[in-house]
Design an enzyme around this catalytic site. Structure first.
Site: not given
Ligand code: G6P
Length: 622
Positions: A2, A27, A75, A101-102, A495, A499, A502, A518, A617
């Site tokens: 949010c 976000r 969100w 937020n929260g 990673e 990507k 996501e 395996h 985000k």
């Molecule tokens: C969320 C984001 C990711 C990020 C992760 C950790 O899941 O979508 O892209 O890597 O949080 O976030 P941070 O801000 O702690 O790196």
């Protein structure tokens, strides 16, 4: 997750609110809304599920006028993403509006009590409880003829009384229909920033909405509450009362949060990497002593020399950077490293020796699990440091010290430039601790030279973009991908797979290349491409053998290799050539084509790259 914005001043509030909400879109959100107080003293609320364009369309039909207002991107947590559950929520008989937020953990108990008092709830959210609770507290305050002359004391008292009853976390902004010149903001565990302009004040949940509006900001800390009018700002702490606030200079500009000529923020941020890596290193390489230096490592040289072990904790992409750090620190500094998911570490009780150094790695500095893990370790007496991008974030405020990424705002939900900056800083940390122990002056000098060439090497990897786009269009219809690499490139494989998942919603798995035998090899068929990370290095022949195993089963292979590698080219279906670098820097170069591959595949599949479904985000709930 949010986002919050607020404005009080001479301009039409809705203009800033909408532009601020747009800047917070990254976000992740599923509904949005604004509330303003018109000059005639009406509380006007407009909110809708879906994208901000829908909110704008609604405001075009039925404007929200006024010089004071709040806005929110939601969100969903409590209740579906509907118009009714969107914020702001109103309290009492339309007397006030709240954006939050929260998460309020005891909302059900409070809701039952308020229902018994006669309040009627319109939504399934925890936030509506806050709105009615403040209204209920306000009704019990003594009447005051001139609220401004009384420093808005009854309003502040009502808000404080309500906050004291909340269990959970909040960043809050509140406007009051009958006091249209004042806004109250409060924070506990969810960030809030106040922007100070000439005869105006702003509130936002992170700095990006403020860029271009003001460069003077005040970070609110937990248990602080701000009382804002156009020409006054008072900060009140729950226990200490009225406190002096420090004004900081905001170091981001409107251009940093604008798209420029790019189609997506993700692509812009991928291409920023030579510069962001340079920024991560700027002033931190000590050529004379052949080491790295960091201003924010708040431990004494004696304490640092005594470090015997590292624990790196993080979530998501930052966790992958921590894995890269594990290889770098172990090979250059010869110190043992453990990498922990923050969500696991926070509830585990691992024995940590006295000389263990704990780093939280995070782009946003707000990830709830990372923050909680750091708090838990701090509670047990361990100094905790952060590798973090966002100045003034919760983790920046709570850690004992740390190192900023200086990558600039990362807007694309899929993290790219933060990852390579984190890996660069971890490489410099490895150099620093290596030089405290066994690394020679010459070895240190060589590592510095390698680091200094890194931005150009990353640029070389970016130059593959057109070729990667061609490869992406060839494989964009596939529904499963494997990513395989060994040693330093095992985290790169993880990673790369993350990507793709996501932003294109394709199922992808990263594995240490040899481990593929395996289990995952059962998935290999003519429609399941394997992306191999195959730069020159000690395990080249081993990974090549794994590649043969995939080819023997007719699996398509995309190989990321060093420039001039003819051996891999003879076997792989598609080859992406990147500049050669030393092993400890390979992930930073090899990840670039994988970022581009996921980007181009997602675009080819028509996905919303910067706002992927279901993702946020910054994950500020557990
Ligand atoms: C969320 C984001 C990711 C990020 C992760 C950790 O899941 O979508 O892209 O890597 O949080 O976030 P941070 O801000 O702690 O790196």
């Amino acid at each position: 997750m949010c986002g919050i914005v607020g404005y009080v001043g001479p301009k039409e509030a809705a203009e800033f609110l909408i532009s601020g909400l747009r800047r917070l879109e990254y976000r992740g959100y599923d509904s949005s809304g604004v509330a303003t107080i018109s000059l005639e003293g009406r509380l006007v609320v407009a909110k809708t599920s879906g994208r901000i364009e829908r909110l704008e369309a609604r405001l075009a039909d039925s404007p929200a006028p006024g010089h004071i207002g709040i806005g929110h991107t939601r969100w969903a947590t409590h209740g579906a993403p509907t118009d009714g559950n969107a914020h702001p929520h109103v309290g009492g008989e339309n007397t006030l509006a709240v954006a939050h937020n929260g998460v309020i953990e005891n909302f059900q108990t409070l809701k039952s009590r308020l229902t018994a008092e006669g309040y009627q709830f319109q939504s399934a959210t925890d936030t509506e409880v806050i709105a009615h609770l403040i209204d209920s507290c306000l009704k019990r305050q003594p009447a005051v003829d001139d609220m401004a002359a009384a420093d808005y004391r009854p309003l502040v008292a009502a808000v404080q009384e309500a906050l004291a009853q909340l269990q959970g976390t909040y960043g809050l902004v509140i406007v009051f229909r009958d006091w249209p010149d004042v806004m109250i903001a409060a924070r506990l565990g969810s960030p809030l920033i106040v922007g100070v302009g000439p005869e105006e004040h702003y509130v936002a949940s992170d700095a990006s909405p403020l860029a271009g509006y003001t460069d003077k900001i005040v970070y609110l800390a937990d248990h602080e509450l701000a009382v804002l009018t156009c020409d006054s700002l008072r900060v009140i702490h729950r226990d200490q009362g009225h406190i002096r606030h420090n004004i900081h200079v905001l170091d981001i500009e409107a251009g940093d949060v604008d798209l420029g000529t790019y189609d997506h923020y993700m692509l812009k941020e991928i291409f920023e990497q030579p510069e962001t890596i340079r920024n991560a290193m700027r002033g931190r390489l000590d050529h004379d002593a052949a080491t790295a230096k960091f201003g924010g490592l708040t431990l004494t040289p004696r304490q640092l020399r005594r470090v015997e072990r590292f624990v790196l904790t993080a979530c998501g992409t930052s966790w992958h950077a921590a894995l890269v750090g594990e290889y770098q620190i172990e090979s250059l500094a010869r110190l043992p490293v453990e990498v922990e998911y923050a969500s696991e570490l926070r509830y585990r009780n691992p024995p940590l020796g006295n000389n263990t150094l704990l780093f939280g790695i995070t782009q946003s500095g707000e990830t709830a699990d990372t923050l909680a893990a750091l708090r838990e370790m701090k509670r047990k007496g361990h100094p905790v440091l952060a590798i973090n991008n966002v100045v003034g974030s919760s983790i920046a405020q709570e850690a004992d010290g740390g190192i900023y990424l200086r990558a600039g705002p990362e807007i694309g939900v899929a993290s790219t430039k933060a990852f390579t900056s984190q890996c660069t800083i971890l490489a410099m940390l490895a150099l620093y601790f290596g030089r405290l122990h066994h690394l020679s002056y010459h070895a240190g000098t060589r590592i510095i030279e390698e680091l200094m060439e890194l931005p150009d090497k990353v640029q070389g990897a970016l130059d593959t973009s057109d070729e990667v786009k061609r490869i992406a269009s060839k494989y964009a219809d596939c529904n499963n991908f494997l990513y395989l690499g060994r040693q330093f490139n095992f985290p790169t494989a993880l990673e790369g797979a993350l990507k793709l998942k996501e932003i294109s919603y394709i199922h992808a798995e990263g594995y240490p290349a040899a481990e593929m035998k395996h289990g995952p090899i059962a998935l290999v068929d003519g429609h399941t491409p394997s992306v191999f990370l195959l730069p020159h290095g000690p395990v080249y022949d081993k990974v090549m053998a794994n590649l043969q195993e995939i080819k023997a089963r007719r699996g398509p292979v995309i190989a990321v290799v060093c420039q001039g590698d003819t051996e891999a080219a003879a076997l792989a279906d598609d080859v992406i050539e990147v500049p050669a670098v030393e092993e400890f820097l390979q992930p930073i170069v090899s990840i670039i084509p994988l970022q581009l591959l996921s980007y181009h595949i997602a675009v080819a599949r028509g996905c919303d790259v910067d706002k992927p479904r279901n993702l946020a985000k910054s994950v500020t709930v557990e």
